[in-house]
Design an enzyme around this catalytic site. Sequence first.
Site, short mmCIF file in Angstrom:
data_model
loop_
_atom_site.label_atom_id
_atom_site.label_comp_id
_atom_site.label_asym_id
_atom_site.label_seq_id
_atom_site.Cartn_x
_atom_site.Cartn_y
_atom_site.Cartn_z
N LYS A 1 37.10 -7.89 -34.64
CA LYS A 1 37.94 -9.02 -35.02
C LYS A 1 38.37 -9.78 -33.76
O LYS A 1 39.01 -9.23 -32.88
CB LYS A 1 39.17 -8.52 -35.77
CG LYS A 1 40.22 -9.59 -36.07
CD LYS A 1 41.48 -8.96 -36.67
CE LYS A 1 42.64 -9.95 -36.71
NZ LYS A 1 43.89 -9.31 -37.17
N ARG B 1 40.85 -9.88 -42.12
CA ARG B 1 39.88 -9.30 -43.05
C ARG B 1 38.89 -10.34 -43.58
O ARG B 1 37.78 -9.99 -43.96
CB ARG B 1 40.62 -8.60 -44.19
CG ARG B 1 41.43 -9.51 -45.08
CD ARG B 1 42.46 -8.74 -45.89
NE ARG B 1 43.55 -8.26 -45.03
CZ ARG B 1 44.57 -7.52 -45.47
NH1 ARG B 1 44.64 -7.17 -46.75
NH2 ARG B 1 45.51 -7.12 -44.64
N LYS C 1 54.31 -16.54 -38.94
CA LYS C 1 55.02 -15.34 -38.54
C LYS C 1 56.40 -15.69 -37.98
O LYS C 1 56.58 -16.77 -37.40
CB LYS C 1 54.25 -14.60 -37.43
CG LYS C 1 52.92 -14.00 -37.83
CD LYS C 1 52.27 -13.35 -36.62
CE LYS C 1 50.90 -12.78 -36.95
NZ LYS C 1 50.99 -11.57 -37.78
N ASP D 1 48.41 -15.03 -43.37
CA ASP D 1 48.60 -14.13 -42.24
C ASP D 1 47.73 -12.88 -42.35
O ASP D 1 47.77 -12.02 -41.49
CB ASP D 1 50.07 -13.75 -42.10
CG ASP D 1 50.40 -13.12 -40.76
OD1 ASP D 1 49.61 -13.33 -39.81
OD2 ASP D 1 51.41 -12.42 -40.66
N ASP E 1 45.57 -10.17 -30.81
CA ASP E 1 44.91 -10.05 -32.11
C ASP E 1 43.39 -10.17 -32.00
O ASP E 1 42.69 -10.07 -33.01
CB ASP E 1 45.45 -11.10 -33.09
CG ASP E 1 45.47 -10.59 -34.51
OD1 ASP E 1 45.44 -9.36 -34.71
OD2 ASP E 1 45.50 -11.41 -35.45
N GLU F 1 44.45 -12.95 -42.21
CA GLU F 1 43.21 -13.69 -41.92
C GLU F 1 42.11 -12.81 -41.37
O GLU F 1 40.92 -13.11 -41.51
CB GLU F 1 43.50 -14.83 -40.94
CG GLU F 1 43.58 -14.46 -39.47
CD GLU F 1 44.67 -13.46 -39.12
OE1 GLU F 1 44.47 -12.67 -38.18
OE2 GLU F 1 45.74 -13.47 -39.77
#
Length: 457
Positions: free
Chosen positions: A224, A310, A236, A306, A247, A308
């Site tokens: 990811k 997956r 967020k 939020d 992330d 996103e």
Amino acid sequence: MPEALLDHADKAQRPLYIIAADGLDCWLEKAPEGAAALIDAAGFRAKRGEVLLVPRAGKSPLALLGAGKKNDAFALGDAAMKLPEGDYQLAEAPEAINHQDLALAWLMGAYAFTRYTPRKRPPARIFIVDANAQAARQMAKAVYLARDLVNTPAADLNTGELEAAVHDLGKSFGARVSAVVGDDLLVQNYPMVHAVGRASAHAPRLVELTWGQPDHPRIGLVGKGVVFDTGGLDIKAAQYMRLMKKDMGGAANAMALAHMIMAAKLPVRLHMVLPIVDNAISGDAYRPSDILQSRKGISVEIDNTDAEGRLVLADALTRATEEKPELLIDFATLTGAARVALGPEMAPYYTDDEGLSADLELAAKRTGDPVWRMPLWDGYDNLLDSPIADICHTASSPMGGSITAALFLRRFVGDVPWVHFDIFAWVPKARPSHPMGGDAQGPRAVFSLLQARYDRN
């Protein structure tokens, strides 16, 4: 990488004795003349990480390092920054401490992120007999790569810069790297990668790296790559956005594993797929209630923007399965629920393959890279039902969030042997071998598994 490992012994190197707490009395009985009294007077008890330099007339001082009760090499990784600067030679260590592990731990503990400020001091340097320093350096380079990428903020590591890092990695090992960028994602059927990243001024992309002989066993690797996650329209709160430069930790960990595989020249055909996006906010952002088509042809109802990660992983996993790998691995900083379950130090993983799980557990113990199996519980699968699409991308219940995220991804994998890591990729409080900041969680264990399966040497 700092020069923390020495390749040769030298008389000028200070002797380093690593002493277990339960072996201190025995060691003192054979200590050099006069040293025992000085050590006792200093109150040295061989606690884990305890350091003492004992002066000797006309000679370099003895350096003592406490191993505590566990005799774990990775628990001593901070010694490189605890010992005074200078050169050391391992003179003695408990038999249970693996010298190769100690060399790697020394380098892992010597890490510092120096892009914006110099390191405070050089690490202590050591020669470790019976350790392959070059092998330790190669492994540490992969760990450093993941840490450096995760630590770099999105202002300097956005979608284009992360793609460039993949090109640099590929160039180092003669791998082929290609990318699908911007609206070409729609043309080449990566609609969910495009949807998540289209709101940003930095174009979304899907980057592929291919390495190895075509007739070798195929290994799929997905990570990811959300370079920053505002949460999208479901924005967020500030305290949860603060660390969202990390992330893309899944992509960084996938790249670390790719580095390990290619540096070791494992006889595999590696295919790495990284969906790289910036989950930003603009008038073109994807919305809650949207229905997205996926590469696999599954329609997906959006509940929360939020979640996103997956979505982009689903398209990337679909692409990876098209090459028919005999093993598919993905890394993702996917859910806060995984942190609630296991905290920041362990790497939760999911698989339906019992043999794969058993091999991974053994590899994790060999390498000191802790993992913990989580259940792909079929009873929760219907929580992903949607009345207007094939599936909803988040569950109708807030409980078991890491499990339901993994179940969503499983829909896009099919019958390929698969392991999914829901990692944190961050060390919130420094511990031995793991300075505060970005980290690699799981790649060393997976590499050890692959090495056991495929290395012919």
